[in-house]
Design a protein around this motif. Sequence first.
Motif, mmCIF file in Angstrom:
data_model
loop_
_atom_site.group_PDB
_atom_site.id
_atom_site.type_symbol
_atom_site.label_atom_id
_atom_site.label_comp_id
_atom_site.label_asym_id
_atom_site.label_seq_id
_atom_site.Cartn_x
_atom_site.Cartn_y
_atom_site.Cartn_z
ATOM 1 N N LEU A 47 0.866 -1.271 0.189
ATOM 2 C CA LEU A 47 0.033 -0.118 -0.128
ATOM 3 C C LEU A 47 0.855 1.355 -0.111
ATOM 4 C CD1 LEU A 47 -2.946 -0.962 2.456
ATOM 5 C CD2 LEU A 47 -2.847 -0.663 -0.127
ATOM 6 N N MET A 48 1.886 1.257 0.510
ATOM 7 C CA MET A 48 2.927 2.439 0.704
ATOM 8 C C MET A 48 3.389 2.634 -0.758
ATOM 9 S SD MET A 48 4.807 1.847 4.534
ATOM 10 C CE MET A 48 5.434 3.756 4.441
ATOM 11 N N VAL A 49 3.768 1.520 -1.568
ATOM 12 C CA VAL A 49 4.320 1.730 -2.777
ATOM 13 C C VAL A 49 3.142 2.114 -3.729
ATOM 14 C CG1 VAL A 49 4.819 0.399 -4.993
ATOM 15 C CG2 VAL A 49 5.831 -0.106 -2.591
ATOM 16 N N ALA A 50 1.776 1.835 -3.342
ATOM 17 C CA ALA A 50 0.730 1.967 -4.394
ATOM 18 C C ALA A 50 0.660 3.738 -4.258
ATOM 19 C CB ALA A 50 -0.400 1.299 -3.622
ATOM 20 N N TYR A 51 0.555 4.174 -2.684
ATOM 21 C CA TYR A 51 0.560 5.742 -2.433
ATOM 22 C C TYR A 51 1.895 6.559 -2.957
ATOM 23 C CZ TYR A 51 -4.031 4.865 -0.594
ATOM 24 O OH TYR A 51 -5.351 4.637 -0.496
ATOM 25 N N GLY A 52 2.903 5.954 -3.380
ATOM 26 C CA GLY A 52 4.083 6.652 -3.704
ATOM 27 C C GLY A 52 4.994 6.912 -2.618
ATOM 28 N N MET A 53 4.918 6.274 -1.558
ATOM 29 C CA MET A 53 5.528 6.570 -0.416
ATOM 30 C C MET A 53 7.115 5.567 -0.435
ATOM 31 S SD MET A 53 2.429 6.941 2.412
ATOM 32 C CE MET A 53 3.683 7.129 3.878
ATOM 33 N N ASN A 54 8.249 6.597 -0.638
ATOM 34 C CA ASN A 54 9.510 5.925 -0.792
ATOM 35 C C ASN A 54 9.350 4.613 -1.372
ATOM 36 O OD1 ASN A 54 10.293 7.816 1.200
ATOM 37 N ND2 ASN A 54 9.682 6.535 3.047
#
Length: 256
Positions: free
Chosen positions: A54-61
């Motif tokens: 989910l963090m990848v999906a939201y463009g976070m690091n």
Amino acid sequence: MMEVVGPRWVLVLLCLLAVHGVRPQGDEAENTRSTIRLVSLMEFYQQKITKEFLMVAYGMNVTENTEHMTGTIGVFDANFNQLEIGDVAHGIIAPPDEGVRQELASIKAKWTAYKDLLQRKYNSILLWHKGFIASEASDPELIEAILAFRRGWKSFADTDAARRSGLQAAYITNNEFPTGNKDRLDFAQGSEEYHQIHKDLHPKYRKILYERDYYDIFMFDLEGNLIYSVYKELDYATNFASNGTGEWKDSGLGER
């Protein structure tokens, strides 16, 4: 995904316990506990994989969390292999009969399908972000914006150290909005040209960030100075040059 590591795991454990007795004793009891602990860890890793995805999906690091997700999937696979064949050295019980082996095979098939789904979604997300990034990078106004912020940066003070301290004071320390919401300030008070440039351009890039769900938007000059960011975190107005002395020069942004 919950079916993969939720109720079915409990069923497998019940099968193992049934074969080895309701109240296993001695080493057998310790091995049962080790197996239960391993399954509990696998549930934790499943949750960790979901969070990292989910963090990848939201463009976070994205780079960092992609590496974390890949590593966690590898650990999950290794643990699953222990359950499939047993691990005497670590006290993991091997499947005691064909019924348990079939149950594990069914779970593995679902886990493999879930991994494939993650990979497809991950590839789609990267293409989605790359498409937006390419669109923004080709915007002729972006070059004008970078040049404007560069001009405002140079005219703000005589040295990079003075620019850093002055801009961090204006947009972080004296910013009326709380941490995590510093982007809500359209411009700081003052006669410096930088503030007018910020007033003109910041709403546009803040809107792009919200619409694209980016982690942040950064603008650097050729010397590695972070002359603009939307969120104004503590690395704002610092230097990222690899041969410099900036605090975050060894971070992911410094390596770019």
